[in-house]
Enzyme design. Structure first.
Site, PDB file in Angstrom:
ATOM      1  N   GLU A   1       0.829  -1.209   0.000  1.00 61.51           N
ATOM      2  CA  GLU A   1       0.000   0.000   0.000  1.00 61.51           C
ATOM      3  C   GLU A   1       0.866   1.262   0.000  1.00 61.51           C
ATOM      4  OE1 GLU A   1      -3.417  -0.185  -0.305  1.00 61.51           O
ATOM      5  OE2 GLU A   1      -2.841  -2.265  -0.603  1.00 61.51           O
TER       6      GLU A   1
ATOM      7  N   TRP B   1       1.873   1.930  -3.474  1.00 59.34           N
ATOM      8  CA  TRP B   1       0.838   2.578  -4.281  1.00 59.34           C
ATOM      9  C   TRP B   1       0.893   4.085  -4.069  1.00 59.34           C
ATOM     10  CZ3 TRP B   1      -2.079   1.387  -8.306  1.00 59.34           C
ATOM     11  CH2 TRP B   1      -2.315   0.040  -8.595  1.00 59.34           C
TER      12      TRP B   1
ATOM     13  N   TRP C   1     -20.713  11.736 -19.366  1.00 63.07           N
ATOM     14  CA  TRP C   1     -21.160  11.698 -17.963  1.00 63.07           C
ATOM     15  C   TRP C   1     -22.559  12.277 -17.853  1.00 63.07           C
ATOM     16  CZ3 TRP C   1     -17.800   8.734 -15.667  1.00 63.07           C
ATOM     17  CH2 TRP C   1     -16.438   8.811 -15.979  1.00 63.07           C
TER      18      TRP C   1
ATOM     19  N   ASN D   1     -10.563   2.354   3.243  1.00 67.55           N
ATOM     20  CA  ASN D   1     -10.104   2.279   1.849  1.00 67.55           C
ATOM     21  C   ASN D   1     -11.006   1.465   0.929  1.00 67.55           C
ATOM     22  OD1 ASN D   1      -8.018   0.625  -0.213  1.00 67.55           O
ATOM     23  ND2 ASN D   1      -7.959   2.835  -0.250  1.00 67.55           N
TER      24      ASN D   1
ATOM     25  N   TRP E   1     -15.798  11.591 -12.498  1.00 70.20           N
ATOM     26  CA  TRP E   1     -14.960  11.282 -11.329  1.00 70.20           C
ATOM     27  C   TRP E   1     -14.432  12.539 -10.662  1.00 70.20           C
ATOM     28  CZ3 TRP E   1      -9.875  12.892 -11.719  1.00 70.20           C
ATOM     29  CH2 TRP E   1      -9.413  13.193 -13.014  1.00 70.20           C
TER      30      TRP E   1
ATOM     31  N   TRP F   1      -9.242   7.921  -7.500  1.00 70.40           N
ATOM     32  CA  TRP F   1     -10.458   8.195  -8.288  1.00 70.40           C
ATOM     33  C   TRP F   1     -10.298   7.770  -9.736  1.00 70.40           C
ATOM     34  CZ3 TRP F   1     -15.411   9.099  -7.311  1.00 70.40           C
ATOM     35  CH2 TRP F   1     -15.741   9.378  -5.985  1.00 70.40           C
TER      36      TRP F   1
END
Length: 495
Positions: free
Chosen positions: A303, A306, A335, A370, A388, A411
DNA sequence: TGTTGTTTTGC
DNA sequence: CAAAACAAC
């Protein structure tokens, strides 16, 4: 004569609010005979970046704690509020001249506007002959230093991770962290003025305000923000707590009612904890390796990588900082951007219990588990087909741990617009996720008390007759139909 | 770190 | 016929 190259130094604090293991702070202490710290609030730019009350409160309260710690070492901390980043170079130039500074230190920040600000400061101080040193402190390795064989930034996490580990699996991260600055003599404070008037009419003062223009601050006067204790000692305590549980991290990390997550993100973001301190703790649990001995520690180190990956992406691909998706073709997604749908999502009133519980956790505590971040992001972007960027912005406004790189990365991952993102057809089913990760509905009951009396099996997807009895809305959409539609829309981008 | 519908496996 | 495996989105 001292061997210090500089007589008077200035440490410019940003999101690195701690005494220990702070690269630029350490360099200042070692490089200057006498020094002070300065913090510059830029509420106009903060607002345009989407920073909300919560992250700003965390920042200012942590700064107050740091001022106390610096004060105990007889080191002054100055505060000034300016409108935006554009005002910083001129102000720092004046400050450097009036305080007779010989060198400026800061830890590097990687979003585009921050980099531009810092280059402008370097240029402005060059004119008056003051050198500026930007240190690598926010990441484990400097962004830009890890590239593919062809010299490009990595776009895919797995090869990035492989390259990172190849360079770092040698125990170097296990070395001792940098010490806090040394105590100055009692007359050190007197060598620095109490305050300074700047030409912009903004005063440089030694008092940190409770609030800055345009920002309200939660929990007036307390050393907590939304129940989170602030400051370096609170961050270190959190790190120690988590160290005791990290061996089981992988087993419980996905269950929001029994989270065995670190809950370190608010501290990591404002700098109360360093990324090296985190890595060192986990590596110590893992026999000094990035992968291996402890499944829990390895999983958490993954993590951290990331987070590292997303920080590095900003430097290689600045389009990310220009409000654009990583995959250009996804700019053509039609969208729907239904305003009332979005509002219901924000308020936790979608009628999908796990989504509403998660959004209410965010609204009430400034933090979200998360897995739930992925669930609500998938729901907003796929089931509600909402841009988003609206979700990204709302998260920035609410989160205590709001970090541009990590938030944008998350996102764009969920929306399938990012590099190495979830493939567009991988849409979460919120009901399946709910049954899998909150099997007895405990998390839902905590944040959606209207549903407390439903059975463990009904609570994930309330039966029709409930809506006339309880003040809880029917589902905002049919997840099966909306999933099909979203997949179709994304598939059509190819043709 | 996905979901769904279908096929195959194993008792 | 339930669980596992698999393919497609």
């Amino acid at each position: 004569m001292s061997d210090k190259p500089f007589r008077r130094g200035l440490m410019w604090l940003r999101n690195d609010l701690r005494m220990h293991d702070n690269t630029a702070l350490y360099r200042t202490d070692r490089g200057c005979q006498s020094w002070a710290a300065v913090f510059i609030a830029c509420p106009q730019t903060w607002d345009s970046h989407g920073d909300g009350d919560n992250v700003v409160a965390m920042r200012l309260r942590s700064l107050q704690k740091l001022q106390q710690a610096l004060g105990q070492k007889n080191i002054p901390l100055y505060f000034v509020e300016l409108p935006g980043f554009g005002d910083v170079p001129a102000a720092l130039s004046q400050i450097a001249q009036k305080l007779q500074i010989d060198a400026l230190y800061a830890n590097a920040e990687y979003p585009l506007n921050e980099q531009r600000r810092d280059r402008a400061v370097r240029d402005a101080l060059k004119i008056i002959g003051v050198p500026v040193e930007y240190c690598s402190d926010r990441t484990l390795t400097p962004p830009g230093s890890l590239t593919t064989n062809s010299g490009d930034g990595f776009k895919v996490f797995t090869p990035f991770k492989r390259a990172f580990i190849a360079r770092h699996d040698n125990g170097a991260e296990g070395s001792a962290s940098l010490p806090a600055p040394r105590k100055k003599s009692a007359d050190h404070l007197a060598q620095w003025p109490e305050w300074l008037a700047l030409e912009s009419k903004h005063n440089l003062v030694r008092k940190i305000p409770e609030t800055v223009t345009g920002y309200g601050v939660a929990d007036g006067g307390e050393a907590k923000v939304l129940g989170w204790p602030v400051g370096e000692s609170a961050g270190q305590a959190q790190l120690q707590d988590f160290a005791a549980k990290i061996a089981d991290y992988h087993r419980w990390r996905d269950f929001p009612a029994h989270p065995n997550t670190s809950r370190l993100s608010p501290y990591l973001n404002c700098g109360a904890v360093s990324i090296r301190q985190c890595a060192q703790m986990a590596l110590a649990e893992n026999g000094g390796r990035w992968q291996g001995a402890s499944e829990g520690a390895s999983s958490w180190l993954n993590e951290l990588l990331w987070r590292e990956f997303y920080q590095h992406l900003l430097v290689h691909y600045p389009r990310i900082c220009r409000n654009q998706s990583f995959k250009p073709e996804t700019e053509r997604v039609p969208w729907s951007n239904n305003t009332s749908d979005f509002q219901r999502w924000c308020d936790g009133q979608t009628g999908v219990p796990i989504v509403d519980a998660a959004m209410r956790q965010l609204n009430q505590t400034g933090w979200m588990h998360n897995r739930l971040r992925m669930v609500v992001a998938s729901f907003l972007t796929k089931n509600l087909l909402t841009d988003w960027r609206k979700g990204e912005h709302y998260f920035m406004r609410q989160l205590l741990d709001a970090d541009f790189a990590a938030n944008n990365g998350g996102w764009q991952w969920a929306a399938s617009t990012g590099t190495d993102a979830a493939p567009y057809f991988r849409v979460f089913n919120p009901y399946s996720q709910s049954r899998r990760f909150d099997p007895d509905g405990e998390f839902i009951r905590t944040f959606v008390p209207e549903l407390t009396d439903l059975s463990d099996s009904d609570i994930h997807c309330p039966p029709q007759d409930l809506f006339s009895q309880v003040d809880y809305p029917p589902p905002i959409c049919d997840v099966t139909e909306s999933r099909k539609h979203a997949i179709e829309v994304f598939a059509n981008l190819k043709s």
